[in-house]
Design a protein around this motif. Sequence first.
Motif, PDB file in Angstrom:
ATOM      1  N   HIS A 134       0.815  -1.285  -0.037  1.00  0.00           N
ATOM      2  CA  HIS A 134      -0.028   0.251   0.138  1.00  0.00           C
ATOM      3  C   HIS A 134       0.984   1.368  -0.040  1.00  0.00           C
ATOM      4  N   LEU A 135       0.569   2.263  -0.844  1.00  0.00           N
ATOM      5  CA  LEU A 135       1.449   3.332  -1.009  1.00  0.00           C
ATOM      6  C   LEU A 135       0.778   4.663  -0.311  1.00  0.00           C
ATOM      7  N   ARG A 136       1.420   5.291   0.417  1.00  0.00           N
ATOM      8  CA  ARG A 136       0.749   6.471   1.005  1.00  0.00           C
ATOM      9  C   ARG A 136       1.800   7.807   0.857  1.00  0.00           C
ATOM     10  N   GLY A 137       1.215   8.774   0.436  1.00  0.00           N
ATOM     11  CA  GLY A 137       2.051  10.045   0.240  1.00  0.00           C
ATOM     12  C   GLY A 137       2.435  10.205  -1.126  1.00  0.00           C
ATOM     13  N   ASN A 138       2.286   9.274  -2.099  1.00  0.00           N
ATOM     14  CA  ASN A 138       3.025   9.708  -3.313  1.00  0.00           C
ATOM     15  C   ASN A 138       1.839  10.336  -4.275  1.00  0.00           C
ATOM     16  N   ASP A 139       2.158  11.619  -4.758  1.00  0.00           N
ATOM     17  CA  ASP A 139       1.475  12.253  -5.473  1.00  0.00           C
ATOM     18  C   ASP A 139       2.175  12.589  -6.637  1.00  0.00           C
ATOM     19  N   LYS A 140       3.237  12.895  -7.008  1.00  0.00           N
ATOM     20  CA  LYS A 140       3.966  13.125  -8.347  1.00  0.00           C
ATOM     21  C   LYS A 140       4.045  11.735  -8.851  1.00  0.00           C
ATOM     22  N   TYR A 141       4.555  10.770  -8.212  1.00  0.00           N
ATOM     23  CA  TYR A 141       5.021   9.465  -8.554  1.00  0.00           C
ATOM     24  C   TYR A 141       4.088   8.304  -8.637  1.00  0.00           C
ATOM     25  N   THR A 142       3.792   7.748  -9.681  1.00  0.00           N
ATOM     26  CA  THR A 142       2.812   6.741 -10.002  1.00  0.00           C
ATOM     27  C   THR A 142       3.155   5.590  -9.188  1.00  0.00           C
ATOM     28  N   ARG A 143       2.230   4.792  -8.936  1.00  0.00           N
ATOM     29  CA  ARG A 143       2.350   3.539  -8.407  1.00  0.00           C
ATOM     30  C   ARG A 143       3.285   2.540  -9.374  1.00  0.00           C
ATOM     31  N   SER A 144       3.181   2.533 -10.366  1.00  0.00           N
ATOM     32  CA  SER A 144       3.830   1.868 -11.431  1.00  0.00           C
ATOM     33  C   SER A 144       5.127   2.009 -11.449  1.00  0.00           C
ATOM     34  N   TYR A 145       5.742   3.581 -11.349  1.00  0.00           N
ATOM     35  CA  TYR A 145       6.868   4.125 -11.026  1.00  0.00           C
ATOM     36  C   TYR A 145       7.590   3.522  -9.663  1.00  0.00           C
ATOM     37  N   VAL A 146       6.912   3.561  -8.612  1.00  0.00           N
ATOM     38  CA  VAL A 146       7.285   3.078  -7.299  1.00  0.00           C
ATOM     39  C   VAL A 146       7.763   1.623  -7.309  1.00  0.00           C
ATOM     40  N   ARG A 147       6.609   0.728  -8.028  1.00  0.00           N
ATOM     41  CA  ARG A 147       6.633  -0.471  -8.097  1.00  0.00           C
ATOM     42  C   ARG A 147       7.754  -1.102  -8.890  1.00  0.00           C
ATOM     43  N   GLY A 148       8.119  -0.383 -10.126  1.00  0.00           N
ATOM     44  CA  GLY A 148       9.502  -0.591 -10.901  1.00  0.00           C
ATOM     45  C   GLY A 148      10.746  -0.309 -10.281  1.00  0.00           C
ATOM     46  N   LYS A 149      10.929   0.648  -9.441  1.00  0.00           N
ATOM     47  CA  LYS A 149      11.805   0.840  -8.493  1.00  0.00           C
ATOM     48  C   LYS A 149      12.295  -0.027  -7.434  1.00  0.00           C
ATOM     49  N   LEU A 150      11.046  -0.493  -6.884  1.00  0.00           N
ATOM     50  CA  LEU A 150      11.103  -1.808  -5.857  1.00  0.00           C
ATOM     51  C   LEU A 150      11.858  -3.262  -6.424  1.00  0.00           C
ATOM     52  N   ARG A 151      11.091  -3.466  -7.616  1.00  0.00           N
ATOM     53  CA  ARG A 151      11.579  -4.467  -8.443  1.00  0.00           C
ATOM     54  C   ARG A 151      11.637  -5.720  -7.601  1.00  0.00           C
ATOM     55  N   PHE A 152      10.343  -5.876  -6.745  1.00  0.00           N
ATOM     56  CA  PHE A 152      10.024  -7.186  -6.488  1.00  0.00           C
ATOM     57  C   PHE A 152       8.324  -7.321  -6.759  1.00  0.00           C
ATOM     58  N   LYS A 153       7.835  -8.749  -6.934  1.00  0.00           N
ATOM     59  CA  LYS A 153       6.259  -8.687  -7.137  1.00  0.00           C
ATOM     60  C   LYS A 153       5.768  -9.529  -6.067  1.00  0.00           C
ATOM     61  N   THR A 154       4.380  -9.184  -5.754  1.00  0.00           N
ATOM     62  CA  THR A 154       3.667  -9.796  -4.758  1.00  0.00           C
ATOM     63  C   THR A 154       2.335 -10.278  -5.200  1.00  0.00           C
ATOM     64  N   PRO A 155       1.958 -11.265  -4.474  1.00  0.00           N
ATOM     65  CA  PRO A 155       2.338 -11.675  -3.296  1.00  0.00           C
ATOM     66  C   PRO A 155       3.405 -12.762  -3.196  1.00  0.00           C
ATOM     67  N   ASP A 156       4.407 -12.658  -2.476  1.00  0.00           N
ATOM     68  CA  ASP A 156       5.558 -13.518  -2.414  1.00  0.00           C
ATOM     69  C   ASP A 156       6.418 -13.335  -1.078  1.00  0.00           C
ATOM     70  N   THR A 157       7.158 -14.313  -0.453  1.00  0.00           N
ATOM     71  CA  THR A 157       8.129 -14.195   0.252  1.00  0.00           C
ATOM     72  C   THR A 157       9.342 -13.453  -0.100  1.00  0.00           C
ATOM     73  N   ILE A 158       9.585 -12.595   0.384  1.00  0.00           N
ATOM     74  CA  ILE A 158      10.762 -11.623   0.170  1.00  0.00           C
ATOM     75  C   ILE A 158      11.922 -11.789   0.920  1.00  0.00           C
ATOM     76  N   PRO A 159      12.913 -11.908   0.585  1.00  0.00           N
ATOM     77  CA  PRO A 159      14.197 -11.705   1.184  1.00  0.00           C
ATOM     78  C   PRO A 159      14.319 -10.354   1.890  1.00  0.00           C
ATOM     79  N   PHE A 160      14.622 -10.414   3.351  1.00  0.00           N
ATOM     80  CA  PHE A 160      14.758  -8.734   3.682  1.00  0.00           C
ATOM     81  C   PHE A 160      15.744  -7.977   2.812  1.00  0.00           C
ATOM     82  N   LYS A 161      16.876  -8.787   2.478  1.00  0.00           N
ATOM     83  CA  LYS A 161      17.692  -7.984   1.859  1.00  0.00           C
ATOM     84  C   LYS A 161      17.472  -7.372   0.493  1.00  0.00           C
TER      85      LYS A 161
END
Length: 741
Positions: free
Chosen positions: A336-363
């Motif tokens: 869930h994204l909070r506080g993003n106004d200028k930058y879209t969800r796809s932009y943020v998810r593109g930078k995070l570079r992991f897909k959900t749902p999944d078990t993600i190594p914290f690293k």
Amino acid sequence: MSKWIYICILILNISFVSAQNVEKKKQDFTVGLVLSGGGAKGLAHIGTLKIIDSLGVRVDYIGGTSMGAIIGSLYASGYSGKQIDSIFRKTDLDVLIQDELPRSAKTFYEKEDAERYAITLPFDNFKVAFPSSISKGQNVYNKLAQLLLHVKDVNDFNNLPIPFLCIASDIEKGEQVVLDKGYLPDAITASGAFPSLFEPIEMGDRLLIDGGVTNNYPIDEIKAKNPDIIIGVDVQDGLAGREKLKSAMGILSQINNFRTINDMKQKSKQTDVYIRPNIKGFSVISFDKGSELIERGEAAGRDNIKALQEIAAKQTQKPNRKPIIPQDSIRINYVHLRGNDKYTRSYVRGKLRFKTPDTIPFKKFTEGISNLAATGNFTGIRYKAWKNEDGTEDIILNLRERPSNTFLRLAAHYDDVYKTGGLINVTKKNVLFNNDVASLDFIIGDNIRYNFEYYIDKGYYWSIGLKSRFNTFERGVDFDLVSDDETNPDLNRIDVEVSDFTNQLYIQTVVREEFVFGIGAEHKRLKIASETISGENEEETIFERSDFVSTFGFLKLDTYDNKYFPSKGVFFSGDFHWYLFSSDYNKNFDLFSLAKAKLGYATPLINNISLNISTEGGFKLGAPGTNSLDFVLGGFGNNYINNYTPFLGYDFLSFAGDSFVKASFVLDYNFYPKHHLNFSANYANAGENIFDNGEWLSKPDFNGYAFGYGFETFFGPLQVKYSWSPDVEKDQLYFSVGFWF
């Protein structure tokens, strides 16, 4: 009937015994622990906690401020003093505090951006401002969030293994804030947000900074818990003498300490076991002396060993601390994204570079956060897990977008080719789109230059870029390097001025942050002239003055951990240009193409010694008469234009050909943080058609060697190299300082 009477008596007996046990637990001797703030000096708390653990003292309540809050929260969550010691000894605190992001977190554009400018200042409405802090505290937050994953669902700090509270300061109201509920990493980073070092933390409707500003030793808040005895560890400075008050910063620090030190006169008297480690000679930033500070804390604990032993003897319930195993992965159902106004969800998810749902190594999760932070578009990225009914967890990502979108950037550089140069840059984001950036470098000095770039970052999709560059320099070269005119055999060297005006339009796609592929079109206006010899009715002789139009493709991979002194990683750069048109100043143009590539590999060896091996080469197809874009080797440097390639042992622009191969070996010794000693060797063959006649596989015609020293500074590397070649009479001394641009 008698059966039911017996059952009732049994229940009453059990209840009575249970009540006695509860009463006994309530009456057990309780201990409150207070840990003061003090920056790096707070590492002494760890040593004292180790002594407390070794004596079997059970702590029932903990209150801390700033570093005391950070250490205290780890202890309250279940870590032992010994575990906390191990954590801090394995952590590079300088990297955490300075918010240094790995190069792998940055796109190619961001890498170039970070390795060019020394100073970046907000520049909205053409007014220069100064950043509110040195660090955003992102690395610190990531580390604490990982360490406290096992208590991420605890929202009331009274429900931690040891009830806990910490103090922050409301910067708008000038009052203390007691934090004993919420998300633990948020609370302790707010408590430790040292003014000017870390940015203030938004929490609800409050803007919070370091709790030490209002209450650096929260004894009253712990006394309110009604413990039988209070142990306090104080790592605050006393007032400095006049001999140390010789700077404005020292005087301001002294004034700021007045209230805190005066408060401690009373608070120390209220502390039953007052432990004060010897922190003389240490400062709030002495993180490099962490081991010594921990030892000072242990020594202070041993000085109070009798009092601590008496406390342990009074406690019937002994501490039951099981080793905490930090979680290394997290199951994420949705972000869930909070506080993003200028930058879209796809932009943020593109930078995070992991897909959900999944078990993600914290690293991997923190790598995604680093990718997002590396954009420079956010002043803070905070997150917390939210547990769903099915056991999966959602991540709530709270973003604070940077309010400034225009920046003034400065840099300075000197090298043997371009000489002195000062760079003034203006960068503006969100020019036409939310995810675009425009940047203009204007370089003044011995050679006036400029670079302009406009880039639309599409993340996973094809990004679009526009570049424009003007570059010029003057250098002495061998006459036969620029002309085959043999009418004047006595002329050996001439001064040549090269000017290059290049414009590119390209598209590229990024795979992760290290790999990029792109194609584009280019216009280049190239002029090569000399005033050493004059042409007929002219003050200079012109060897080239043509416009070239080409298409190109490129492929890059860069996992080096450091651009200038890589100790690990792989580098590959491939480029192909097909020249389709020329204004043809020399009347000898025909369609031709140029291909070149470089492959490098860096690996650590032993004791901070690393080896960097690289090989590169290039060739031309067609147009044997057009040699102004041939490969030219010699000298030391970076960011050379066109097909100029460094080669140690030789002067800049010493030998050339329409094809070449080169191999380099660099042995680097990082003998002290940011200081390097290195030995380099390079070998090459260059000439006409060396790939056709097999010369590229023959014994190298050119070889050179160098001993060097390098120092990484905030404005770029300082490098000195003494170089020689058995084939050249004169040795070379290369010197450069500052980022290359």
